[in-house]
Design an enzyme around this catalytic site. Sequence first.
Site, PDB file in Angstrom:
ATOM      1  CE1 TYR A 153      -3.260  -2.912   1.023  1.00  0.00           C
ATOM      2  CE2 TYR A 153      -4.561  -0.896   1.033  1.00  0.00           C
ATOM      3  CZ  TYR A 153      -4.486  -2.270   0.995  1.00  0.00           C
ATOM      4  OH  TYR A 153      -5.631  -3.003   0.922  1.00  0.00           O
TER       5      TYR A 153
ATOM      6  CE  LYS B 147       2.688 -18.071  -1.730  1.00  0.00           C
ATOM      7  NZ  LYS B 147       1.826 -19.278  -1.791  1.00  0.00           N
TER       8      LYS B 147
ATOM      9  CG  ASP C 261      -1.145 -20.673  -0.232  1.00  0.00           C
ATOM     10  OD1 ASP C 261      -0.669 -20.659   0.922  1.00  0.00           O
ATOM     11  OD2 ASP C 261      -0.554 -21.220  -1.192  1.00  0.00           O
TER      12      ASP C 261
ATOM     13  CG  ASP D 283      -7.973  -5.157   1.822  1.00  0.00           C
ATOM     14  OD1 ASP D 283      -8.941  -4.671   2.432  1.00  0.00           O
ATOM     15  OD2 ASP D 283      -7.906  -5.208   0.571  1.00  0.00           O
TER      16      ASP D 283
ATOM     17  CG  ASP E 178     -13.614  -7.617   2.391  1.00  0.00           C
ATOM     18  OD1 ASP E 178     -13.324  -6.828   3.314  1.00  0.00           O
ATOM     19  OD2 ASP E 178     -14.197  -7.253   1.345  1.00  0.00           O
TER      20      ASP E 178
END
Length: 365
Positions: free
Chosen positions: A141, A187, A219, A243, A247
Amino acid sequence: MRARITTLPGDGIGPEVTAEAVRVLQAVAAIHGYRFEFEEHAIGGVAIKQFGSPLPRATLDACLTSDAVLLGAVGSPEYDRVPPNQRPEAGLLLLRSALGGYANLRPAISFSSIAACSPLRTEIAYGADVLIVRELLGGLYFGQPRGNDSTTALNTMRYSVEEIERVARVAFEAARKRRGKVTSVDKANVLETSQLWRQTVTRVSQHYPDVTLEHLYVDACAMHLITNPRRFDVLLTENLFGDILSDEAAVITGSLGMLASASIGGEVGLYEPVHGSAPDITGTGTANPCGAIASAAMMLRHSFHLEQDASDIELAIEHVLEAGYRTPDIAKGTGGYVITTGEFGEVICEAVTEIADMRHAYHAV
Ligand code: NAD
Ligand code: IPM
Ligand code: MN
């Protein structure tokens, strides 16, 4: 108790849900004789229209000099083809970095009364209570360099040890007050930033021998989160992973409209629901205000140290859901009656008042 709160309703359903959060804060203030002063300012698309900037100077100054900031949502489809730095979302990102809250707390809780509206089987979602601690001021970001010359585009994922350490400490402290487990998500099988993340979180964990640490790849985490959400207590992760996973975690709760957030660690706390401006339902009176109202509760807890009042609001949300009140997003398959955003705010206020009265009566005996 006196506090100056800047409200930033923003775009789409932002103003609709913020109005209900303010109403609930006013109810709490009336019950206890607190003086909350609200000052409203423009952010996002409405600020671009009115002032030519997604974060006007007056808005930023008001936020920096207030005791806490309550934000609705930013974003509108009319800016879909505009470069990132001129979009409504840029105003929110600038604000986050100016306020300095690097740890974004996003709780996702399955309420039994609406468990049936989750697409997950009830026995999977039931009892899940995850706190996502999302790093908020680093990663893709904010990393430099970034750009797009129309043939190639570039973003930079960058993390320093200090940035990882400070958010990790927030996660471990939170776990200590909960069920004592941190799952760090990265990751590290591919990314250098994730390798540094994993090493640093492991080192920080040595100061918290009472907290169990596990590492998961993002993942696999995405899969575990919706197949066995109860395995999680505190989930610690970097900005973009947080983020996305937050959700996804909304599925546990049943609706994105349920999720609240607090950005802490900076000078001024920022409180905002996890959802966006929801252009598809704007102006219909169907927006779920629970995320915004629960964000107001987090404000009372983290900025004003009013733990009891914060949990009264959270309890009020639970009671109202148990009593069968619903917005359409949480109505499917759960029974109950659909009411408007404004009516929902009203019943929460009534419940908060009843809860506080009951507690006073109990203490008076
Ligand atoms: P969104 O979160 O706005 O909506 C996703 C879906 O969830 C939609 O179907 C919407 O109707 C539903 N929804 C969201 N909040 C709800 C609520 N309170 N009650 C009932 N239903 C709700 O995500 P999107 O559609 O991908 O994005 C729309 C705009 O919002 C974009 O411009 C995006 O950048 C912005 N956005 C802003 C924030 C923020 O301000 N913090 C967060 C996410 C997205
Ligand atoms: C969120 C939003 C924001 C983010 C956008 C609107 C900048 O999606 O708060 O989750 O990506 O952080
Ligand atoms: Mn998001």
